[in-house]
Motif scaffolding. Structure first.
Motif, PDB file in Angstrom:
ATOM      1  N   LEU A  16      23.546 -86.172  45.199  1.00 52.10           N
ATOM      2  CA  LEU A  16      23.932 -84.771  45.171  1.00 52.10           C
ATOM      3  C   LEU A  16      22.850 -83.968  45.878  1.00 52.10           C
ATOM      4  O   LEU A  16      21.683 -84.359  45.897  1.00 52.10           O
ATOM      5  CB  LEU A  16      24.078 -84.279  43.725  1.00 52.10           C
ATOM      6  CG  LEU A  16      25.185 -84.911  42.886  1.00 52.10           C
ATOM      7  CD1 LEU A  16      25.023 -84.504  41.424  1.00 52.10           C
ATOM      8  CD2 LEU A  16      26.560 -84.479  43.402  1.00 52.10           C
ATOM      9  N   ASP A  17      23.240 -82.826  46.423  1.00 52.67           N
ATOM     10  CA  ASP A  17      22.251 -81.969  47.064  1.00 52.67           C
ATOM     11  C   ASP A  17      21.332 -81.362  46.006  1.00 52.67           C
ATOM     12  O   ASP A  17      21.676 -81.264  44.822  1.00 52.67           O
ATOM     13  CB  ASP A  17      22.942 -80.866  47.870  1.00 52.67           C
ATOM     14  CG  ASP A  17      23.836 -80.003  47.018  1.00 52.67           C
ATOM     15  OD1 ASP A  17      23.363 -78.962  46.538  1.00 52.67           O
ATOM     16  OD2 ASP A  17      25.010 -80.380  46.807  1.00 52.67           O
ATOM     17  N   PHE A  18      20.155 -80.943  46.428  1.00 53.61           N
ATOM     18  CA  PHE A  18      19.134 -80.447  45.512  1.00 53.61           C
ATOM     19  C   PHE A  18      19.627 -79.243  44.715  1.00 53.61           C
ATOM     20  O   PHE A  18      19.366 -79.132  43.510  1.00 53.61           O
ATOM     21  CB  PHE A  18      17.876 -80.067  46.297  1.00 53.61           C
ATOM     22  CG  PHE A  18      16.806 -79.435  45.454  1.00 53.61           C
ATOM     23  CD1 PHE A  18      15.962 -80.214  44.672  1.00 53.61           C
ATOM     24  CD2 PHE A  18      16.654 -78.053  45.427  1.00 53.61           C
ATOM     25  CE1 PHE A  18      14.980 -79.627  43.882  1.00 53.61           C
ATOM     26  CE2 PHE A  18      15.673 -77.455  44.641  1.00 53.61           C
ATOM     27  CZ  PHE A  18      14.829 -78.247  43.873  1.00 53.61           C
ATOM     28  N   HIS A  19      20.329 -78.329  45.359  1.00 56.23           N
ATOM     29  CA  HIS A  19      20.797 -77.105  44.699  1.00 56.23           C
ATOM     30  C   HIS A  19      21.730 -77.433  43.530  1.00 56.23           C
ATOM     31  O   HIS A  19      21.587 -76.855  42.437  1.00 56.23           O
ATOM     32  CB  HIS A  19      21.509 -76.209  45.709  1.00 56.23           C
ATOM     33  CG  HIS A  19      22.013 -74.923  45.132  1.00 56.23           C
ATOM     34  ND1 HIS A  19      21.175 -73.945  44.651  1.00 56.23           N
ATOM     35  CD2 HIS A  19      23.281 -74.458  44.944  1.00 56.23           C
ATOM     36  CE1 HIS A  19      21.903 -72.928  44.191  1.00 56.23           C
ATOM     37  NE2 HIS A  19      23.172 -73.222  44.363  1.00 56.23           N
ATOM     38  N   THR A  20      22.656 -78.338  43.739  1.00 51.39           N
ATOM     39  CA  THR A  20      23.602 -78.712  42.676  1.00 51.39           C
ATOM     40  C   THR A  20      22.881 -79.357  41.508  1.00 51.39           C
ATOM     41  O   THR A  20      23.147 -79.037  40.342  1.00 51.39           O
ATOM     42  CB  THR A  20      24.670 -79.679  43.221  1.00 51.39           C
ATOM     43  OG1 THR A  20      25.383 -79.041  44.281  1.00 51.39           O
ATOM     44  CG2 THR A  20      25.647 -80.085  42.131  1.00 51.39           C
ATOM     45  N   LYS A  21      21.941 -80.254  41.786  1.00 47.57           N
ATOM     46  CA  LYS A  21      21.190 -80.908  40.727  1.00 47.57           C
ATOM     47  C   LYS A  21      20.341 -79.907  39.953  1.00 47.57           C
ATOM     48  O   LYS A  21      20.204 -80.004  38.727  1.00 47.57           O
ATOM     49  CB  LYS A  21      20.305 -82.015  41.312  1.00 47.57           C
ATOM     50  CG  LYS A  21      21.081 -83.173  41.907  1.00 47.57           C
ATOM     51  CD  LYS A  21      20.179 -84.253  42.441  1.00 47.57           C
ATOM     52  CE  LYS A  21      19.472 -84.994  41.333  1.00 47.57           C
ATOM     53  NZ  LYS A  21      18.754 -86.184  41.828  1.00 47.57           N
ATOM     54  N   ILE A  70      20.945 -76.678  39.462  1.00 43.92           N
ATOM     55  CA  ILE A  70      21.807 -75.870  38.596  1.00 43.92           C
ATOM     56  C   ILE A  70      22.149 -76.634  37.319  1.00 43.92           C
ATOM     57  O   ILE A  70      22.108 -76.095  36.210  1.00 43.92           O
ATOM     58  CB  ILE A  70      23.091 -75.458  39.340  1.00 43.92           C
ATOM     59  CG1 ILE A  70      22.758 -74.446  40.447  1.00 43.92           C
ATOM     60  CG2 ILE A  70      24.110 -74.865  38.366  1.00 43.92           C
ATOM     61  CD1 ILE A  70      23.942 -74.082  41.307  1.00 43.92           C
ATOM     62  N   ILE A  71      22.482 -77.915  37.461  1.00 43.42           N
ATOM     63  CA  ILE A  71      22.827 -78.731  36.292  1.00 43.42           C
ATOM     64  C   ILE A  71      21.636 -78.893  35.366  1.00 43.42           C
ATOM     65  O   ILE A  71      21.756 -78.748  34.142  1.00 43.42           O
ATOM     66  CB  ILE A  71      23.356 -80.109  36.728  1.00 43.42           C
ATOM     67  CG1 ILE A  71      24.678 -79.957  37.485  1.00 43.42           C
ATOM     68  CG2 ILE A  71      23.542 -81.021  35.514  1.00 43.42           C
ATOM     69  CD1 ILE A  71      25.192 -81.243  38.071  1.00 43.42           C
ATOM     70  N   THR A 102      20.775 -77.766  28.658  1.00 40.31           N
ATOM     71  CA  THR A 102      20.495 -77.498  27.252  1.00 40.31           C
ATOM     72  C   THR A 102      21.621 -76.713  26.587  1.00 40.31           C
ATOM     73  O   THR A 102      21.774 -76.757  25.360  1.00 40.31           O
ATOM     74  CB  THR A 102      19.176 -76.726  27.090  1.00 40.31           C
ATOM     75  OG1 THR A 102      19.237 -75.524  27.871  1.00 40.31           O
ATOM     76  CG2 THR A 102      17.997 -77.581  27.540  1.00 40.31           C
ATOM     77  N   GLN A 103      22.406 -76.000  27.381  1.00 40.97           N
ATOM     78  CA  GLN A 103      23.556 -75.257  26.863  1.00 40.97           C
ATOM     79  C   GLN A 103      24.775 -75.527  27.754  1.00 40.97           C
ATOM     80  O   GLN A 103      25.282 -74.641  28.429  1.00 40.97           O
ATOM     81  CB  GLN A 103      23.254 -73.757  26.808  1.00 40.97           C
ATOM     82  CG  GLN A 103      22.169 -73.392  25.805  1.00 40.97           C
ATOM     83  CD  GLN A 103      21.923 -71.902  25.753  1.00 40.97           C
ATOM     84  OE1 GLN A 103      21.711 -71.258  26.775  1.00 40.97           O
ATOM     85  NE2 GLN A 103      21.973 -71.338  24.554  1.00 40.97           N
ATOM     86  N   PRO A 104      25.251 -76.754  27.752  1.00 36.85           N
ATOM     87  CA  PRO A 104      26.328 -77.142  28.670  1.00 36.85           C
ATOM     88  C   PRO A 104      27.684 -76.563  28.276  1.00 36.85           C
ATOM     89  O   PRO A 104      27.930 -76.250  27.116  1.00 36.85           O
ATOM     90  CB  PRO A 104      26.339 -78.665  28.563  1.00 36.85           C
ATOM     91  CG  PRO A 104      25.874 -78.923  27.159  1.00 36.85           C
ATOM     92  CD  PRO A 104      24.844 -77.868  26.889  1.00 36.85           C
ATOM     93  N   THR A 105      28.539 -76.412  29.269  1.00 44.78           N
ATOM     94  CA  THR A 105      29.932 -76.035  29.044  1.00 44.78           C
ATOM     95  C   THR A 105      30.808 -77.128  29.653  1.00 44.78           C
ATOM     96  O   THR A 105      30.305 -78.022  30.345  1.00 44.78           O
ATOM     97  CB  THR A 105      30.265 -74.689  29.709  1.00 44.78           C
ATOM     98  OG1 THR A 105      30.226 -74.848  31.140  1.00 44.78           O
ATOM     99  CG2 THR A 105      29.266 -73.612  29.297  1.00 44.78           C
TER     100      THR A 105
END
Length: 201
Positions: A119-124, A126-127, A132-135
């Protein structure tokens, strides 16, 4: 006319798709044996898988066959991540969401994860900040990008593979030759690459 397709015993054609997906994610819970189970796929059904990547994944036998193909390329982490995300989005309980999100992150996303997907750095990033507070939408972007990579890269090779072509022609299954790529494409690299281009050792 039907073709015998060989899979390991934990993938039974008699089980519903949900149970099959669970076993692809978590394993059977038992040690693998040399005993293999056969499922039968007609050439007509296999040909339908070539109409779209979505049709392939929506069919239980298609999902299993594609997973088997990815294992020959040592890139099964992509489909396993996609399956895990599909399972995650069905979560109801808040604690279950947190627990499954953490498991997906540790297995597929974090640096040096045992089955890290590209995955690209930006996507990783954000995740990692939201873990800690996933949706239920926490992995949507990552899943979409891994889906795109598989659709435009692995799926194209799958349609040209002996595994798939033998099924469409009703031929008996031949031994599978394993080959390893030196690495997989990242999302950014793939944007300018042709779908059937890969780097091999």
């Amino acid at each position: 006319m039907e073709t015998s397709l060989v899979f390991f015993s934990q993938l039974s054609m008699c089980e519903p798709k949900a149970k099959t997906i669970f076993k692809l994610i978590h394993g059977s819970g038992k040690e693998e044996t040399s005993k293999e189970a056969k499922i039968r796929v007609s050439p007509e059904e296999a040909i339908k898988w070539g109409e779209s990547f979505d049709k392939l994944l929506s069919h239980k036998d298609g999902l299993e066959t594609f997973t088997r193909f990815l294992k020959t390329e040592f890139s099964e982490e992509n489909i396993e991540f996609w399956i895990a995300c599909e399972d995650f989005k069905k979560s109801k309980d808040p604690q279950q969401i947190i627990r499954k999100a953490k498991a997906i992150y540790e297995k597929f996303i974090q640096n040096d994860a045992p089955q890290e997907v590209n995955l690209d750095f930006h996507t990783k990033e954000i995740i990692s900040k939201s873990i800690t507070q996933p949706t239920l939408q926490s992995f949507d972007v990552a899943q979409s990008r891994v889906y795109q990579l598989m659709e435009q890269d692995s799926y194209m090779r799958f349609l040209k593979s002996d595994i798939y072509l033998d099924l469409t022609k009703g031929r008996s299954q031949r031994p599978t030759n394993l080959r390893r790529r030196s690495r997989s494409f990242t999302y950014n690299e793939f944007q300018d690459a042709k779908s059937d281009v890969a780097i091999w050792l």
